[in-house]
Scaffold this motif. Structure first.
Motif, PDB file in Angstrom:
ATOM      1  N   ILE A   1     -21.340   3.641 -16.077  1.00 14.38           N
ATOM      2  CA  ILE A   1     -21.043   4.946 -16.679  1.00 14.38           C
ATOM      3  C   ILE A   1     -21.225   4.938 -18.202  1.00 14.38           C
ATOM      4  CG2 ILE A   1     -18.565   4.535 -16.937  1.00 14.38           C
ATOM      5  CD1 ILE A   1     -18.262   7.565 -16.083  1.00 14.38           C
ATOM      6  N   THR A   2     -21.095   3.754 -18.808  1.00 14.72           N
ATOM      7  CA  THR A   2     -21.266   3.674 -20.269  1.00 14.72           C
ATOM      8  C   THR A   2     -22.718   3.872 -20.683  1.00 14.72           C
ATOM      9  OG1 THR A   2     -21.517   1.262 -20.199  1.00 14.72           O
ATOM     10  CG2 THR A   2     -19.288   2.142 -20.545  1.00 14.72           C
ATOM     11  N   ASN A   3     -23.653   3.761 -19.744  1.00 15.45           N
ATOM     12  CA  ASN A   3     -25.072   3.964 -20.037  1.00 15.45           C
ATOM     13  C   ASN A   3     -25.540   5.360 -19.644  1.00 15.45           C
ATOM     14  OD1 ASN A   3     -25.629   1.393 -21.159  1.00 15.45           O
ATOM     15  ND2 ASN A   3     -25.579   0.514 -19.113  1.00 15.45           N
ATOM     16  N   SER A   4     -24.602   6.247 -19.370  1.00 12.98           N
ATOM     17  CA  SER A   4     -24.940   7.631 -19.035  1.00 12.98           C
ATOM     18  C   SER A   4     -24.719   8.501 -20.279  1.00 12.98           C
ATOM     19  CB  SER A   4     -24.057   8.132 -17.886  1.00 12.98           C
ATOM     20  OG  SER A   4     -22.713   8.250 -18.317  1.00 12.98           O
ATOM     21  N   ASP A   5     -24.905   9.765 -20.137  1.00 14.54           N
ATOM     22  CA  ASP A   5     -24.693  10.701 -21.249  1.00 14.54           C
ATOM     23  C   ASP A   5     -23.243  11.168 -21.334  1.00 14.54           C
ATOM     24  OD1 ASP A   5     -27.350  10.579 -21.983  1.00 14.54           O
ATOM     25  OD2 ASP A   5     -27.938  12.216 -20.648  1.00 14.54           O
ATOM     26  N   GLU A   6     -22.335  10.477 -20.663  1.00 11.79           N
ATOM     27  CA  GLU A   6     -20.925  10.859 -20.626  1.00 11.79           C
ATOM     28  C   GLU A   6     -20.185  10.550 -21.932  1.00 11.79           C
ATOM     29  OE1 GLU A   6     -19.472  12.422 -17.971  1.00 11.79           O
ATOM     30  OE2 GLU A   6     -21.436  12.438 -17.029  1.00 11.79           O
ATOM     31  N   GLY A   7     -20.756   9.688 -22.768  1.00 14.75           N
ATOM     32  CA  GLY A   7     -20.097   9.333 -24.035  1.00 14.75           C
ATOM     33  C   GLY A   7     -18.927   8.380 -23.870  1.00 14.75           C
ATOM     34  N   VAL A   8     -18.956   7.534 -22.851  1.00 13.31           N
ATOM     35  CA  VAL A   8     -17.881   6.585 -22.591  1.00 13.31           C
ATOM     36  C   VAL A   8     -18.121   5.328 -23.426  1.00 13.31           C
ATOM     37  CG1 VAL A   8     -16.726   5.207 -20.817  1.00 13.31           C
ATOM     38  CG2 VAL A   8     -17.591   7.487 -20.255  1.00 13.31           C
ATOM     39  N   GLU A   9     -17.079   4.921 -24.164  1.00 14.07           N
ATOM     40  CA  GLU A   9     -17.185   3.725 -25.001  1.00 14.07           C
ATOM     41  C   GLU A   9     -17.233   2.464 -24.144  1.00 14.07           C
ATOM     42  OE1 GLU A   9     -14.911   2.217 -28.925  1.00 14.07           O
ATOM     43  OE2 GLU A   9     -13.629   2.336 -27.159  1.00 14.07           O
ATOM     44  N   ASN A  10     -18.116   1.540 -24.526  1.00 18.43           N
ATOM     45  CA  ASN A  10     -18.188   0.259 -23.827  1.00 18.43           C
ATOM     46  C   ASN A  10     -16.887  -0.503 -23.999  1.00 18.43           C
ATOM     47  OD1 ASN A  10     -20.941   0.257 -22.853  1.00 18.43           O
ATOM     48  ND2 ASN A  10     -21.519   0.233 -25.005  1.00 18.43           N
ATOM     49  N   ARG A  11     -16.485  -1.174 -22.927  1.00 21.87           N
ATOM     50  CA  ARG A  11     -15.226  -1.912 -22.938  1.00 21.87           C
ATOM     51  C   ARG A  11     -15.368  -3.106 -22.004  1.00 21.87           C
ATOM     52  NH1 ARG A  11      -9.651   1.049 -21.053  1.00 21.87           N
ATOM     53  NH2 ARG A  11      -8.283  -0.747 -21.257  1.00 21.87           N
ATOM     54  N   PHE A  12     -15.035  -4.284 -22.519  1.00 21.39           N
ATOM     55  CA  PHE A  12     -15.163  -5.507 -21.740  1.00 21.39           C
ATOM     56  C   PHE A  12     -13.903  -6.335 -21.848  1.00 21.39           C
ATOM     57  CE2 PHE A  12     -19.372  -4.299 -23.131  1.00 21.39           C
ATOM     58  CZ  PHE A  12     -20.139  -4.419 -21.982  1.00 21.39           C
ATOM     59  N   TYR A  13     -13.556  -7.004 -20.749  1.00 22.94           N
ATOM     60  CA  TYR A  13     -12.483  -7.988 -20.760  1.00 22.94           C
ATOM     61  C   TYR A  13     -13.112  -9.352 -21.003  1.00 22.94           C
ATOM     62  CZ  TYR A  13      -9.467  -4.499 -18.579  1.00 22.94           C
ATOM     63  OH  TYR A  13      -8.738  -3.373 -18.312  1.00 22.94           O
ATOM     64  N   VAL A  14     -12.448 -10.187 -21.779  1.00 25.72           N
ATOM     65  CA  VAL A  14     -12.916 -11.549 -22.007  1.00 25.72           C
ATOM     66  C   VAL A  14     -12.397 -12.404 -20.856  1.00 25.72           C
ATOM     67  CG1 VAL A  14     -12.859 -13.536 -23.557  1.00 25.72           C
ATOM     68  CG2 VAL A  14     -12.987 -11.215 -24.507  1.00 25.72           C
ATOM     69  N   ILE A  15     -13.319 -12.935 -20.076  1.00 28.66           N
ATOM     70  CA  ILE A  15     -12.980 -13.770 -18.924  1.00 28.66           C
ATOM     71  C   ILE A  15     -12.892 -15.236 -19.361  1.00 28.66           C
ATOM     72  CG2 ILE A  15     -13.727 -14.515 -16.619  1.00 28.66           C
ATOM     73  CD1 ILE A  15     -12.894 -11.512 -16.894  1.00 28.66           C
ATOM     74  N   SER A  16     -13.800 -15.639 -20.251  1.00 23.34           N
ATOM     75  CA  SER A  16     -13.841 -17.009 -20.754  1.00 23.34           C
ATOM     76  C   SER A  16     -14.225 -16.968 -22.228  1.00 23.34           C
ATOM     77  CB  SER A  16     -14.864 -17.830 -19.964  1.00 23.34           C
ATOM     78  OG  SER A  16     -15.104 -19.076 -20.584  1.00 23.34           O
ATOM     79  N   LYS A  17     -13.551 -17.798 -23.025  1.00 24.97           N
ATOM     80  CA  LYS A  17     -13.846 -17.829 -24.461  1.00 24.97           C
ATOM     81  C   LYS A  17     -14.862 -18.903 -24.819  1.00 24.97           C
ATOM     82  CE  LYS A  17      -9.673 -15.524 -25.845  1.00 24.97           C
ATOM     83  NZ  LYS A  17      -8.669 -15.320 -26.838  1.00 24.97           N
ATOM     84  N   GLU A  18     -15.030 -19.903 -23.945  1.00 24.61           N
ATOM     85  CA  GLU A  18     -16.040 -20.911 -24.200  1.00 24.61           C
ATOM     86  C   GLU A  18     -16.478 -21.555 -22.905  1.00 24.61           C
ATOM     87  OE1 GLU A  18     -16.761 -24.339 -27.412  1.00 24.61           O
ATOM     88  OE2 GLU A  18     -15.483 -22.672 -27.933  1.00 24.61           O
ATOM     89  N   PRO A  19     -17.683 -21.265 -22.439  1.00 26.87           N
ATOM     90  CA  PRO A  19     -18.619 -20.326 -23.043  1.00 26.87           C
ATOM     91  C   PRO A  19     -18.110 -18.890 -22.878  1.00 26.87           C
ATOM     92  CG  PRO A  19     -19.465 -21.036 -20.923  1.00 26.87           C
ATOM     93  CD  PRO A  19     -18.206 -21.827 -21.191  1.00 26.87           C
ATOM     94  N   VAL A  20     -18.559 -18.020 -23.748  1.00 29.84           N
ATOM     95  CA  VAL A  20     -18.105 -16.632 -23.713  1.00 29.84           C
ATOM     96  C   VAL A  20     -18.640 -15.950 -22.453  1.00 29.84           C
ATOM     97  CG1 VAL A  20     -18.149 -14.391 -24.869  1.00 29.84           C
ATOM     98  CG2 VAL A  20     -17.955 -16.492 -26.223  1.00 29.84           C
ATOM     99  N   MET A  21     -17.724 -15.322 -21.723  1.00 24.84           N
ATOM    100  CA  MET A  21     -18.092 -14.537 -20.552  1.00 24.84           C
ATOM    101  C   MET A  21     -17.212 -13.292 -20.540  1.00 24.84           C
ATOM    102  SD  MET A  21     -18.197 -15.432 -16.493  1.00 24.84           S
ATOM    103  CE  MET A  21     -19.451 -16.677 -16.695  1.00 24.84           C
ATOM    104  N   LEU A  22     -17.845 -12.148 -20.349  1.00 19.36           N
ATOM    105  CA  LEU A  22     -17.143 -10.871 -20.359  1.00 19.36           C
ATOM    106  C   LEU A  22     -17.319 -10.161 -19.023  1.00 19.36           C
ATOM    107  CD1 LEU A  22     -18.458  -9.582 -23.823  1.00 19.36           C
ATOM    108  CD2 LEU A  22     -16.418 -10.941 -23.393  1.00 19.36           C
TER     109      LEU A  22
END
Length: 154
Positions: A115-136
């Motif tokens: 939905i963040t890649n649509s014309d809805e204007g939704v801000e991208n939001r990610f949870y950090v699953i791993s800090k090293e290596p970084v995974m969201l």
């Protein structure tokens, strides 16, 4: 035999030194910071010896201190980086970058159906699953994003 003293990078009078950047990611840091910009003097050292990382990059920027949003972006590609504020040739502040538990408005979700890649204007939001290596993980479509995909966005 004693090793001769060798200064590879000139000290800066005022500005910011970003040290312990993951090797070969200094150019991504420059992209995040919009450098070179024609005004700032920048020194980049790549693949330097590091007792902590084995190999690291360093970026020195004269007469500029970073915004917190820039530090948040750097944390995504260099989670072990340190930010040193230099004034009159002395380190007056030193801090490690800190990857937050949630990342908002910095990256785009690689899932074209999100939905963040649509014309809805939704801000991208990610949870950090791993800090090293970084995974969201995308908050909306739950797509996992690994460090290589993150790096490619800078």
């Amino acid at each position: 035999m004693k090793k001769p003293f060798e200064l590879r990078v000139k000290p800066i009078k005022n500005g910011t030194v970003i040290d312990h950047i993951t090797a070969n990611r200094a150019l991504n840091v420059l992209n995040i910071l919009g450098l070179p910009d024609g005004r700032s003097k920048v020194t980049v050292a790549m693949n330097m010896d590091s007792s902590q990382l084995g190999s690291k990059d360093i970026v020195k920027i004269e007469n500029r201190e970073l915004e917190s949003s820039e530090v948040d972006q750097i944390a995504l590609i260099a989670p072990r980086a340190t930010i040193n504020i230099i004034r009159d040739y002395k380190i007056v502040e030193k801090a490690k970058v800190r990857l937050l538990d949630e990342v908002r408005g910095i990256l785009r979700c690689p899932n074209p159906n999100c939905i963040t890649n649509s014309d809805e204007g939704v801000e991208n939001r990610f949870y950090v699953i791993s800090k090293e290596p970084v995974m969201l993980r995308c908050y909306y479509c739950e797509r996992l994003i690994e460090s290589e995909e993150i790096e490619s966005q800078f």
